[in-house]
Scaffold this active site. Structure first.
Site: not given
Ligand code: CTP
Ligand code: CA
Length: 221
Positions: A33-36, A100
């Site tokens: 995942a990513n932090r968006s 993102a």
């Protein structure tokens, strides 16, 4: 049109917005995942709705509330998001890619859970995801991108604007101690081919309205 703002200044516009960080499966239980947070994209959807636009929101931020009056499509991965954007692009005037999107996904997604066994390392081979903005080429749609940069913000964002054939790009400085992730506020640059302008720190809803002002000014139907 949405329930609200039917007489708004964007009431003739159909806006497709993407939001959130895509989640790429690794195995049956793990994701990349990513932090968006998805808040910026949801703010754009909300502000556009409030101004009377017909809004479709393709979101990977599935924990966030969908604004009333907005048609939402929930997705997980970049591939799913890409498919949905392609499906809806021709019915919209504007595409705002606030999501993102993961640049990579696991080459082989395991159906079952990877056991740790005795091994001390695990290499995951990754393969490039399609670039969604690049895929939307034949559609007559006004394209807005976002750029999260840690250095040379304007130059890097301008390069993306040119290579992805965007009308507008919104750049964020994500370096140092001011991560805008999950914040309700954002400090951005709004950049076109002609000029870049830094906006002061403000709520994501206010940033969304600034972006919509610029779109309205530039978009000719
Ligand atoms: N984007 C996209 N499809 C991808 C990756 C990004 O459509 N596979 C979009 C994003 O939604 C954003 C813009 O492209 O609007 C810029 O994303 P960013 O991650 O900043 O740029 P990249 O082109 O992926 O370059 P890099 O991450 O290497 O800086
Ligand atoms: Ca990227």
């Amino acid at each position: 049109n949405g329930i609200l703002g039917e007489n708004g200044d964007l009431s003739r516009l159909r806006i497709l917005v993407t939001a959130g960080g895509t989640r790429e499966k690794i195995d049956a239980v793990r994701i990349l995942a990513n932090r968006s947070s998805g808040k910026m994209g949801h703010a754009v959807a909300t502000a556009a709705r409030d101004r009377g636009a017909k809004v479709t929101l393709i979101t990977a931020a599935n924990h966030l509330e969908v604004p009333m009056g907005v048609e939402a499509i929930h997705v997980e991965s970049a591939m799913e998001m890409c498919e949905k954007v392609k499906e809806h692009a021709s019915q919209n005037d504007i595409l705002v890619m606030a999501a993102a999107v993961a640049d990579w996904r696991a080459q082989d997604v395991r159906d079952n859970k990877m056991k740790k066994g005795k091994q001390q390392t695990w290499n995951i081979e990754m393969i490039r995801n399609p670039d969604i903005l690049m895929e939307i080429v034949n559609e007559d749609i006004f394209k807005v991108g976002f750029a999260a940069e840690t250095e040379d913000i304007i130059e890097n964002a301008l390069q993306k604007l040119v290579s992805k054939k965007l009308n507008l790009i919104v750049a964020n400085d994500i370096s140092g101690e001011n991560p805008t992730f999950n914040s309700d506020e954002n400090e951005v640059y709004i950049i076109t081919r002609e000029k870049g302008k830094k906006l002061p720190l403000m709520s994501k809803y206010d940033v969304a309205n600034k972006i919509l002002d610029k779109i309205k000014q530039m978009f000719k139907k």
